[in-house]
Design an enzyme around this catalytic site. Structure first.
Site, PDB file in Angstrom:
ATOM      1  N   THR A  79       0.827  -1.201   0.000  1.00 58.90           N
ATOM      2  CA  THR A  79       0.000   0.000   0.000  1.00 58.90           C
ATOM      3  C   THR A  79       0.866   1.257   0.000  1.00 58.90           C
ATOM      4  O   THR A  79       2.062   1.183  -0.307  1.00 58.90           O
ATOM      5  CB  THR A  79      -1.074  -0.073   1.130  1.00 58.90           C
ATOM      6  OG1 THR A  79      -1.941   1.046   1.009  1.00 58.90           O
ATOM      7  CG2 THR A  79      -0.482  -0.114   2.530  1.00 58.90           C
ATOM      8  N   LYS A 104       2.977   1.293  -4.143  1.00 57.01           N
ATOM      9  CA  LYS A 104       2.300   0.511  -5.182  1.00 57.01           C
ATOM     10  C   LYS A 104       2.912   0.682  -6.575  1.00 57.01           C
ATOM     11  O   LYS A 104       2.916  -0.253  -7.364  1.00 57.01           O
ATOM     12  CB  LYS A 104       0.820   0.890  -5.246  1.00 57.01           C
ATOM     13  CG  LYS A 104       0.030   0.306  -4.108  1.00 57.01           C
ATOM     14  CD  LYS A 104      -1.420   0.669  -4.266  1.00 57.01           C
ATOM     15  CE  LYS A 104      -2.199   0.156  -3.087  1.00 57.01           C
ATOM     16  NZ  LYS A 104      -3.600   0.531  -3.137  1.00 57.01           N
ATOM     17  N   ASN A 162      -0.731  -4.263  -5.910  1.00 57.26           N
ATOM     18  CA  ASN A 162      -1.100  -4.272  -4.492  1.00 57.26           C
ATOM     19  C   ASN A 162      -0.955  -5.644  -3.845  1.00 57.26           C
ATOM     20  O   ASN A 162      -1.159  -5.771  -2.646  1.00 57.26           O
ATOM     21  CB  ASN A 162      -2.485  -3.654  -4.242  1.00 57.26           C
ATOM     22  CG  ASN A 162      -3.624  -4.600  -4.482  1.00 57.26           C
ATOM     23  OD1 ASN A 162      -3.562  -5.442  -5.373  1.00 57.26           O
ATOM     24  ND2 ASN A 162      -4.681  -4.471  -3.719  1.00 57.26           N
ATOM     25  N   ASP A 207      -7.215  -4.127  -6.480  1.00 52.79           N
ATOM     26  CA  ASP A 207      -7.977  -2.986  -5.954  1.00 52.79           C
ATOM     27  C   ASP A 207      -9.251  -2.720  -6.763  1.00 52.79           C
ATOM     28  O   ASP A 207     -10.332  -2.568  -6.203  1.00 52.79           O
ATOM     29  CB  ASP A 207      -7.114  -1.716  -5.971  1.00 52.79           C
ATOM     30  CG  ASP A 207      -6.220  -1.609  -4.742  1.00 52.79           C
ATOM     31  OD1 ASP A 207      -6.528  -2.243  -3.721  1.00 52.79           O
ATOM     32  OD2 ASP A 207      -5.217  -0.876  -4.819  1.00 52.79           O
ATOM     33  N   ALA A 251      -6.585  10.098  -8.552  1.00 57.19           N
ATOM     34  CA  ALA A 251      -5.922   9.541  -9.745  1.00 57.19           C
ATOM     35  C   ALA A 251      -4.634   8.850  -9.323  1.00 57.19           C
ATOM     36  O   ALA A 251      -3.689   8.737 -10.082  1.00 57.19           O
ATOM     37  CB  ALA A 251      -5.638  10.651 -10.752  1.00 57.19           C
ATOM     38  N   GLY A 252      -4.603   8.396  -8.061  1.00 56.38           N
ATOM     39  CA  GLY A 252      -3.448   7.663  -7.562  1.00 56.38           C
ATOM     40  C   GLY A 252      -3.582   6.182  -7.890  1.00 56.38           C
ATOM     41  O   GLY A 252      -4.346   5.789  -8.777  1.00 56.38           O
ATOM     42  N   GLY A 253      -2.841   5.366  -7.152  1.00 58.38           N
ATOM     43  CA  GLY A 253      -2.817   3.926  -7.427  1.00 58.38           C
ATOM     44  C   GLY A 253      -4.196   3.288  -7.340  1.00 58.38           C
ATOM     45  O   GLY A 253      -4.627   2.586  -8.268  1.00 58.38           O
ATOM     46  N   ILE A 272     -13.342   4.763  -0.194  1.00 56.44           N
ATOM     47  CA  ILE A 272     -12.473   3.578  -0.134  1.00 56.44           C
ATOM     48  C   ILE A 272     -11.596   3.608   1.112  1.00 56.44           C
ATOM     49  O   ILE A 272     -10.828   2.690   1.355  1.00 56.44           O
ATOM     50  CB  ILE A 272     -11.632   3.381  -1.417  1.00 56.44           C
ATOM     51  CG1 ILE A 272     -10.545   4.447  -1.557  1.00 56.44           C
ATOM     52  CG2 ILE A 272     -12.512   3.333  -2.647  1.00 56.44           C
ATOM     53  CD1 ILE A 272      -9.444   4.006  -2.530  1.00 56.44           C
ATOM     54  N   GLY A 276     -15.610   1.684   2.679  1.00 54.47           N
ATOM     55  CA  GLY A 276     -14.322   1.270   2.123  1.00 54.47           C
ATOM     56  C   GLY A 276     -13.953  -0.169   2.424  1.00 54.47           C
ATOM     57  O   GLY A 276     -13.244  -0.816   1.661  1.00 54.47           O
TER      58      GLY A 276
HETATM   59  P1  NDP Z   1      -1.924   7.401  -3.773  1.00 52.29           P
HETATM   60  O1  NDP Z   1      -0.905   8.054  -2.913  1.00 52.29           O
HETATM   61  O2  NDP Z   1      -1.500   6.654  -4.962  1.00 52.29           O
HETATM   62  O3  NDP Z   1      -3.002   8.496  -4.234  1.00 52.29           O
HETATM   63  C1  NDP Z   1      -3.510   9.421  -3.317  1.00 52.29           C
HETATM   64  C2  NDP Z   1      -4.635  10.192  -3.969  1.00 52.29           C
HETATM   65  O4  NDP Z   1      -5.217  11.056  -2.997  1.00 52.29           O
HETATM   66  C3  NDP Z   1      -4.192  11.078  -5.138  1.00 52.29           C
HETATM   67  O5  NDP Z   1      -5.216  11.173  -6.074  1.00 52.29           O
HETATM   68  C4  NDP Z   1      -3.963  12.415  -4.427  1.00 52.29           C
HETATM   69  O6  NDP Z   1      -4.070  13.552  -5.265  1.00 52.29           O
HETATM   70  C5  NDP Z   1      -5.123  12.415  -3.469  1.00 52.29           C
HETATM   71  N1  NDP Z   1      -4.878  13.297  -2.339  1.00 52.29           N
HETATM   72  C6  NDP Z   1      -4.001  13.127  -1.333  1.00 52.29           C
HETATM   73  N2  NDP Z   1      -4.053  14.170  -0.482  1.00 52.29           N
HETATM   74  C7  NDP Z   1      -4.967  15.042  -0.993  1.00 52.29           C
HETATM   75  C8  NDP Z   1      -5.464  16.305  -0.593  1.00 52.29           C
HETATM   76  N3  NDP Z   1      -5.013  16.898   0.527  1.00 52.29           N
HETATM   77  N4  NDP Z   1      -6.408  16.910  -1.339  1.00 52.29           N
HETATM   78  C9  NDP Z   1      -6.881  16.301  -2.458  1.00 52.29           C
HETATM   79  N5  NDP Z   1      -6.434  15.099  -2.911  1.00 52.29           N
HETATM   80  C10 NDP Z   1      -5.491  14.479  -2.188  1.00 52.29           C
HETATM   81  O7  NDP Z   1      -2.758   6.456  -2.761  1.00 52.29           O
HETATM   82  P2  NDP Z   1      -3.702   5.206  -3.132  1.00 52.29           P
HETATM   83  O8  NDP Z   1      -4.439   5.533  -4.367  1.00 52.29           O
HETATM   84  O9  NDP Z   1      -2.946   3.958  -3.075  1.00 52.29           O
HETATM   85  O10 NDP Z   1      -4.701   5.177  -1.884  1.00 52.29           O
HETATM   86  C11 NDP Z   1      -5.643   6.206  -1.656  1.00 52.29           C
HETATM   87  C12 NDP Z   1      -6.445   5.856  -0.408  1.00 52.29           C
HETATM   88  O11 NDP Z   1      -7.213   4.682  -0.606  1.00 52.29           O
HETATM   89  C13 NDP Z   1      -5.591   5.572   0.825  1.00 52.29           C
HETATM   90  O12 NDP Z   1      -6.088   6.344   1.882  1.00 52.29           O
HETATM   91  C14 NDP Z   1      -5.758   4.118   1.127  1.00 52.29           C
HETATM   92  O13 NDP Z   1      -5.793   3.862   2.505  1.00 52.29           O
HETATM   93  C15 NDP Z   1      -7.102   3.812   0.489  1.00 52.29           C
HETATM   94  N6  NDP Z   1      -7.169   2.430  -0.031  1.00 52.29           N
HETATM   95  C16 NDP Z   1      -8.198   1.619   0.358  1.00 52.29           C
HETATM   96  C17 NDP Z   1      -8.294   0.344  -0.130  1.00 52.29           C
HETATM   97  C18 NDP Z   1      -9.419  -0.548   0.287  1.00 52.29           C
HETATM   98  O14 NDP Z   1      -9.347  -1.772   0.044  1.00 52.29           O
HETATM   99  N7  NDP Z   1     -10.478  -0.015   0.842  1.00 52.29           N
HETATM  100  C19 NDP Z   1      -7.294  -0.213  -1.055  1.00 52.29           C
HETATM  101  C20 NDP Z   1      -6.302   0.759  -1.452  1.00 52.29           C
HETATM  102  C21 NDP Z   1      -6.239   2.026  -0.936  1.00 52.29           C
HETATM  103  P3  NDP Z   1      -2.780  14.158  -6.031  1.00 52.29           P
HETATM  104  O15 NDP Z   1      -2.548  13.246  -7.199  1.00 52.29           O
HETATM  105  O16 NDP Z   1      -3.205  15.506  -6.414  1.00 52.29           O
HETATM  106  O17 NDP Z   1      -1.642  14.114  -5.043  1.00 52.29           O
END
Ligand code: NDP
Length: 264
Positions: A66, A70, A91, A107, A132-134, A223, A246
């Site tokens: 995580t 990732k 993941n 995921d 738009a993250g992982g 999530i 989530g």
């Molecule tokens: P990443 O670090 O890859 O992506 C984070 C995302 O959150 C990006 O789109 C980022 O935007 C955005 N973000 C972070 N901080 C802010 C902010 N202050 N304001 C606006 N946007 C923000 O993380 P993941 O995609 O891997 O995970 C995201 C979340 O999902 C985590 O909290 C994780 O715990 C949860 N998760 C839950 C799962 C489940 O099974 N329920 C599985 C996987 C993840 P930007 O690109 O602009 O930085």
């Protein structure tokens, strides 16, 4: 724990919010499988060393991966399964018999399976995805396989959202996808709105969007697993929207994980 106990890991930084070690160790116990999952707190700059060291531990079977590893871990995998290849994120990692690393990504399928299992529908729906993250990338790539009508992507860093759109367009041409900046979008026509950002993880995080601007019939999905009911979901519930937790996303990955590791 026995001398034969198989070890799985959950690799993250920070680690305090992760639920997988508790969830999977309890599943192993319920299924009478001699295995545990341990939390492994590793920073980005130590990732390669730790993965190399884990290869040398013969009863170490695999990992869930995580934040923030990732994407970087894809470069350390010897083989990427299709969902990991398409999303560019991993993941789950399996150490095969030759100790090669096989990367996969559940995921997106986890989110979709959990959502459908909750008796919600995706076919012909307009869906808005925040992030738009992982995790968001994986969810987007799975959503476009579900005959949805329109996918809207909104992210703080719009370039990442545009790149995600390009990834989707390159692989799937069957669905309308649009990207909007965080200051210029409408949620009125959205049937399902998903928070796939990390907002909500910390106690004083702002809400990813204003629930009052969503339609009364929309479903608001988060999530974030910890807390179970995020501020976003509390607000959605108080405004009478249907909500989706989530935890369903990870719970729906359990079958997929069992098949991947051939353990159930
Ligand atoms: P990443 O670090 O890859 O992506 C984070 C995302 O959150 C990006 O789109 C980022 O935007 C955005 N973000 C972070 N901080 C802010 C902010 N202050 N304001 C606006 N946007 C923000 O993380 P993941 O995609 O891997 O995970 C995201 C979340 O999902 C985590 O909290 C994780 O715990 C949860 N998760 C839950 C799962 C489940 O099974 N329920 C599985 C996987 C993840 P930007 O690109 O602009 O930085």
């Amino acid at each position: 724990m026995l001398s034969t106990t198989k070890i799985f890991g959950c690799i993250a930084d920070p680690i305090s919010h992760v639920k997988a070690p508790t969830i999977f160790t309890s599943i192993f116990k319920d299924k009478n499988i001699d295995a545990v999952m341990i939390p492994i707190h590793v920073s980005q700059d130590n990732l390669i060393n730790v993965i190399e060291a884990l290869k040398g531990i013969k009863n170490f079977c695999g990992l869930t991966v995580t934040i923030p590893h990732k994407t970087s871990v894809t470069h350390l995998c010897d083989i990427l399964e299709p969902d990991a290849e398409i999303t560019g994120a991993v993941n789950w990692i399996k150490f095969d018999k030759e100790r090669k690393l096989v990367g996969n990504n559940f995921d997106g399928k986890g989110f979709v399976n959990g959502f459908l299992k909750n008796n919600y529908f995706l076919k012909n729906k307009t869906i808005c995805l925040f992030g738009a993250g992982g995790a968001a990338t994986s969810i987007a790539c799975s959503l476009v396989n579900e005959n949805i009508k329109h996918l809207k992507i909104i992210n703080r860093d719009i370039k990442k959202a545009q790149n995600l759109n390009k990834t989707i367009n390159a692989k799937f041409s069957n669905v309308k996808v649009d990207v909007f900046s965080k200051n210029n979008y409408s949620l009125k026509d959205c049937d399902v709105i998903i928070n796939a950002t990390s907002l909500g993880l910390k106690a004083h995080d702002e809400l990813p969007f204003d629930v009052k601007k969503t339609s009364r019939n929309s479903i608001i999905a988060d999530i974030i697993m910890q807390p179970k009911e995020t501020e976003l979901l509390k607000e959605a519930k108080s405004l009478g929207r249907s909500i989706h937790y989530g935890k369903y996303m990870i719970e729906s990955q359990i079958d997929l994980v069992g098949r991947f590791f051939k353990i159930w």
